[in-house]
Design a protein around this motif. Structure first.
Motif, PDB file in Angstrom:
ATOM      1  N   ILE A 146     -10.370  -4.342   6.016  1.00  0.00           N
ATOM      2  CA  ILE A 146     -10.613  -5.368   5.002  1.00  0.00           C
ATOM      3  C   ILE A 146     -11.129  -4.702   3.729  1.00  0.00           C
ATOM      4  N   SER A 147     -11.768  -3.567   3.889  1.00  0.00           N
ATOM      5  CA  SER A 147     -12.333  -2.838   2.742  1.00  0.00           C
ATOM      6  C   SER A 147     -11.255  -2.287   1.812  1.00  0.00           C
ATOM      7  N   GLU A 148     -10.017  -2.252   2.259  1.00  0.00           N
ATOM      8  CA  GLU A 148      -8.919  -1.776   1.394  1.00  0.00           C
ATOM      9  C   GLU A 148      -7.996  -2.922   0.987  1.00  0.00           C
ATOM     10  N   GLN A 149      -8.537  -4.149   1.033  1.00  0.00           N
ATOM     11  CA  GLN A 149      -7.671  -5.309   0.796  1.00  0.00           C
ATOM     12  C   GLN A 149      -7.452  -5.624  -0.686  1.00  0.00           C
ATOM     13  N   ALA A 150      -8.378  -5.242  -1.549  1.00  0.00           N
ATOM     14  CA  ALA A 150      -8.227  -5.586  -2.978  1.00  0.00           C
ATOM     15  C   ALA A 150      -7.255  -4.618  -3.644  1.00  0.00           C
ATOM     16  N   VAL A 151      -6.246  -5.179  -4.286  1.00  0.00           N
ATOM     17  CA  VAL A 151      -5.236  -4.346  -4.965  1.00  0.00           C
ATOM     18  C   VAL A 151      -4.911  -4.947  -6.340  1.00  0.00           C
ATOM     19  N   PRO A 152      -4.379  -4.122  -7.237  1.00  0.00           N
ATOM     20  CA  PRO A 152      -4.015  -4.653  -8.557  1.00  0.00           C
ATOM     21  C   PRO A 152      -2.720  -5.457  -8.522  1.00  0.00           C
ATOM     22  N   LEU A 153      -2.619  -6.372  -9.459  1.00  0.00           N
ATOM     23  CA  LEU A 153      -1.390  -7.134  -9.681  1.00  0.00           C
ATOM     24  C   LEU A 153      -1.240  -7.165 -11.210  1.00  0.00           C
TER      25      LEU A 153
ATOM     26  N   LEU B 115      -5.517   8.320  11.654  1.00  0.00           N
ATOM     27  CA  LEU B 115      -6.784   7.605  11.655  1.00  0.00           C
ATOM     28  C   LEU B 115      -6.815   6.573  10.529  1.00  0.00           C
ATOM     29  N   GLY B 116      -6.904   5.303  10.895  1.00  0.00           N
ATOM     30  CA  GLY B 116      -7.034   4.215   9.921  1.00  0.00           C
ATOM     31  C   GLY B 116      -8.124   3.268  10.385  1.00  0.00           C
ATOM     32  N   SER B 117      -8.348   2.193   9.651  1.00  0.00           N
ATOM     33  CA  SER B 117      -9.483   1.318   9.948  1.00  0.00           C
ATOM     34  C   SER B 117      -9.107   0.050  10.711  1.00  0.00           C
ATOM     35  N   PHE B 118      -7.966   0.085  11.396  1.00  0.00           N
ATOM     36  CA  PHE B 118      -7.512  -1.095  12.138  1.00  0.00           C
ATOM     37  C   PHE B 118      -6.924  -0.627  13.458  1.00  0.00           C
ATOM     38  N   ALA B 119      -7.289  -1.298  14.542  1.00  0.00           N
ATOM     39  CA  ALA B 119      -6.724  -0.959  15.847  1.00  0.00           C
ATOM     40  C   ALA B 119      -6.578  -2.223  16.675  1.00  0.00           C
TER      41      ALA B 119
ATOM     42  N   GLU C  98      -6.778  -9.139  -9.761  1.00  0.00           N
ATOM     43  CA  GLU C  98      -7.081  -8.472  -8.503  1.00  0.00           C
ATOM     44  C   GLU C  98      -6.532  -9.378  -7.411  1.00  0.00           C
ATOM     45  N   ALA C  99      -5.715  -8.817  -6.547  1.00  0.00           N
ATOM     46  CA  ALA C  99      -5.087  -9.616  -5.492  1.00  0.00           C
ATOM     47  C   ALA C  99      -5.486  -9.045  -4.132  1.00  0.00           C
ATOM     48  N   ASP C 100      -5.258  -9.823  -3.091  1.00  0.00           N
ATOM     49  CA  ASP C 100      -5.545  -9.347  -1.737  1.00  0.00           C
ATOM     50  C   ASP C 100      -4.254  -8.952  -1.039  1.00  0.00           C
ATOM     51  N   CYS C 101      -4.270  -7.803  -0.399  1.00  0.00           N
ATOM     52  CA  CYS C 101      -3.127  -7.402   0.412  1.00  0.00           C
ATOM     53  C   CYS C 101      -3.288  -7.971   1.818  1.00  0.00           C
ATOM     54  N   VAL C 102      -2.357  -7.667   2.668  1.00  0.00           N
ATOM     55  CA  VAL C 102      -2.380  -8.100   4.061  1.00  0.00           C
ATOM     56  C   VAL C 102      -3.234  -7.129   4.879  1.00  0.00           C
ATOM     57  N   VAL C 103      -4.030  -7.654   5.790  1.00  0.00           N
ATOM     58  CA  VAL C 103      -4.720  -6.844   6.798  1.00  0.00           C
ATOM     59  C   VAL C 103      -3.926  -6.952   8.090  1.00  0.00           C
ATOM     60  N   PRO C 104      -3.529  -5.871   8.750  1.00  0.00           N
ATOM     61  CA  PRO C 104      -3.926  -4.487   8.491  1.00  0.00           C
ATOM     62  C   PRO C 104      -3.394  -3.961   7.155  1.00  0.00           C
ATOM     63  N   SER C 105      -4.286  -3.344   6.403  1.00  0.00           N
ATOM     64  CA  SER C 105      -3.906  -2.839   5.084  1.00  0.00           C
ATOM     65  C   SER C 105      -3.148  -1.519   5.234  1.00  0.00           C
TER      66      SER C 105
END
Ligand SMILES: [Zn+2]
Length: 410
Positions: free
Chosen positions: A373-380, A291-295, A57-64
Motif C-alpha cells: 500500500i506504501s507504493e500506491q500513490a502515483v502521478p497522473l 522480494l516485494g511487499s505483497f504475498a 496524485e492517483a492510486d494504483c492497484v494493490v498489489p502494486s
C-alpha cells in the motif's frame, strides 16, 4: 474522428481522440522522482506539465506490481474484472505454480484492442517482453517489446524490423537504455504515420536502484523529459502515469528488511504445510531478488486461519494480514487466484518465502522495491488542462484513458 460514437470497454465509455494520444506508464515512478528532477532543473517539460497541464496524485492497484497495474490501465478496470493479479500464481485446479503472463488469463478486453477494432491506428511498445502478449491481446496494430525488438515481424508484431526503425542498439534487459528504447520507438512511430493511440510502458530498472533526486534518477527523468517534449512538439496529447511507486526496503546495515514467511509458517504449522506465493516472482529478478511487499499464503486443510492471521499481524514489519475475501473486496482482486491469506508489508519491509530461496547475489545496491500500500500513490499527468472531472473523489491510474479521452480541454 471525434464525431464517431464513443467506444464502450468494460462498461466505461471513451470518446475518440481529437489528436494522437500517447499514454505512458513509467514503471516505478514515485511522484517524487518528477518533483526532484524538475527542482534540479533537468526536466523542464515535466515542469510545464505540472504547471500548465493537469497533474493529479492517483492510486494504483494493490498489489502494486507491474502486470496487474499495466493491465488495469489498458482495460480501465481493476484485477477483480480483468483477472491479472500478479506475475505468478498458484493454480489450485492444476496444483501448479504458473506464470500469469499468458493472455489466456486476461478476462477483459483492452481499450487498445477496442479502438484498433474500430479502425484506429494503435501501437504498443513495452520494455520487457513479459508484458507484450497481455497488452497486445486481440490487438490489430503494432505491438513489440524493446527486449525483443530484433525479432519483430508483421505477422506477430504488426511491424517488420522494429530495431531498424528505432536505429539504436538492442538494449540489455537490465538497463536504463531498455526504457529509452521504448520512448525512442514512440517518437519514431509518431514521426512516421502517427498512430491515433499509442501505449508505451517502460521498466523500473533505474527506480529499483536510485531514489528520487539521486544522480541516476535525475538522469533518467531528464532523458524521459526530452522524449516527452518531442512527442508534444509532434502534436500528441500526452498522458503519463505509473504502475506503482518505489521505496527503500533496507535497514541501517544496508541489508533487506525481509520477513521470510515460509520459514515462519514452517515453524508454526510444520515444514511445507503452508504455501507462500510471491506474485512479484518472474524471470527477471536480479534487481529485486523476488522480494516485494505483497504475498499470499495457501494454508493446509484444517489450519486455524484466524489464529494464523492474528500471529502474522503481530510480526514486525507486517502492515496487514487479511483473509482472502476481505482482502479481495478491499483491493478489488480475483479471489480464486489468491491464497487463503494476503499479507502486505510496511513501507520499508519486504516479504520472502524461505530465506535460502532468494538469491540476493545480484543486488548491487541496497534493496528498493514495491508491492504494498506504501507504493500506491502515483502521478497522473497530462500536457493539456482538464475541463473538469465530475464525480471523482479518488482518481486511479486506470482512469488515465478516461481523463485523456473524456475530460481534457482544448
Ligand atoms: Zn513496475
Amino acid at each position: 474522428m471525434s464525431e464517431r460514437a464513443p467506444r464502450v470497454v468494460n462498461g466505461r465509455s471513451y470518446r475518440w481522440m481529437d489528436r494522437p494520444l500517447v499514454v505512458i506508464c513509467v514503471d516505478g515512478c514515485e511522484f517524487d522522482y518528477i518533483h526532484q528532477a524538475v527542482a534540479a532543473g533537468v526536466a523542464p517539460f515535466l515542469g510545464r506539465m505540472l504547471a500548465s497541464g493537469a497533474a493529479f496524485e492517483a492510486d494504483c492497484v494493490v498489489p502494486s506490481f507491474t502486470n496487474p497495474n499495466n493491465l488495469s490501465i489498458v482495460t480501465g478496470v481493476p484485477p477483480s474484472v480483468h483477472g491479472i493479479c500478479g506475475n505468478y500464481f498458484y493454480d489450485r485446479e492444476a496444483d501448479a505454480e504458473v506464470m500469469m503472463n499468458d493472455p489466456k488469463y486476461l478476462r477483459a478486453g483492452t481499450i487498445l484492442a477496442s479502438f484498433g477494432a474500430a479502425g484506429a491506428r494503435v501501437a504498443v511498445v513495452t520494455a520487457k517482453d513479459k508484458l507484450r502478449a497481455l497488452l497486445g491481446k486481440d490487438l490489430a496494430g503494432i505491438c513489440f517489446s524493446a527486449e525483443k525488438a530484433d525479432q519483430t515481424s508483421v505477422a506477430h508484431n504488426g511491424i517488420e524490423r522494429a530495431l531498424a526503425l528505432v536505429g539504436r542498439p538492442l538494449p540489455s534487459v537490465y538497463s536504463a537504455e531498455l526504457s529509452e528504447f521504448v520512448l525512442a520507438a514512440g517518437v519514431k512511430l509518431m514521426e512516421g504515420t502517427p498512430p491515433d493511440l499509442m501505449y508505451l510502458s517502460t521498466t523500473d530498472y533505474v527506480q529499483h536502484k536510485a531514489a528520487p533526486g539521486a544522480a541516476a534518477a535525475n538522469e533518467f527523468y531528464a532523458m524521459l523529459d526530452r522524449y516527452l517534449a518531442r512527442l508534444d512538439a509532434l502534436g500528441a496529447t500526452i498522458a503519463l502515469t505509473a504502475d506503482h511507486g518505489m521505496n527503500d526496503k533496507f535497514g541501517a546495515d544496508g541489508q533487506p528488511n525481509a520477513i521470510y514467511l515460509q520459514d515462519l509458517l514452517d515453524e508454526w504449522l510444520g515444514k511445507g504445510a503452508a504455501r507462500v506465493i510471491l506474485p512479484i516472482t518472474d524471470p527477471y529478478v536480479v534487481h529485486h531478488g523476488a522480494l516485494g511487499s505483497f504475498a499470499t499464503v495457501y494454508l493446509p486443510a484444517g489450519a486455524d486461519a484466524g489464529a494464523t492471521l492474528e500471529r502474522l499481524s503481530q510480526v514486525e514489519g507486517v502492515q496487514l494480514a487479511l483473509a482472502n475475501a476481505e482482502a479481495c473486496a478491499r483491493f478489488e482482486l480475483p479471489p480464486e487466484r489468491l491464497g487463503d491469506v494476503i499479507v502486505v508489508a510496511e513501507k520499508h519491509f519486504v516479504l520472502g518465502t524461505g530465506r535460502e530461496r532468494h538469491d540476493l547475489s545480484g543486488l548491487d545496491a541496497p534493496l528498493r522495491s514495491h508491492g504494498g500500500i506504501s507504493e500506491q500513490a502515483v502521478p497522473l499527468l497530462f500536457n493539456r488542462p482538464t475541463s473538469g472531472i465530475p464525480g471523482k473523489a479518488r482518481l486511479r491510474n486506470f482512469d488515465v484513458f478516461d481523463v485523456a479521452l473524456n475530460h481534457l480541454g482544448a
